[in-house]
Design a protein around this motif. Structure first.
Motif: not given
Length: 84
Positions: A33, A47, A57, A60, A71-72, A75-76, A78-79
């Motif tokens: 991130l 990300i 890339r 987010i 955002a965190r 991101a988690r 999405r990953f």
């Protein structure tokens, strides 16, 4: 530099191009991130990851619409779905 809800709004940009600040918080950070600060002043959470030989890339969301914690979390999520 550790990202916080305060400094994501104030970290400086380069004169031209993008400046990327990684989320390096040891307890809450998400590897991959980044805060992207453009020379024009826009601030976006992105990300980055590798898929085979390619660097990927994805955006987010914008700072101000998303908090750092949101955002965190995004991101988690999405990953988790990247390998599917």
């Amino acid at each position: 530099m550790k990202l916080t809800n305060d400094n994501v709004r104030t970290l400086p940009a380069k004169q031209s191009g993008d400046t990327l600040y990684p989320d390096i918080d040891k307890h809450n950070g998400v590897p991959g991130l980044f805060l992207r600060v453009r020379a024009g002043g826009s601030r976006t959470f992105i990300i980055k990851w590798r898929q085979g030989d390619r660097q990927r890339r994805a955006v987010i969301g914008r700072v101000g619409i998303l908090s750092l914690d949101d955002a965190r979390k995004a991101a988690r999520e999405r990953f988790v779905g990247i390998d599917k």
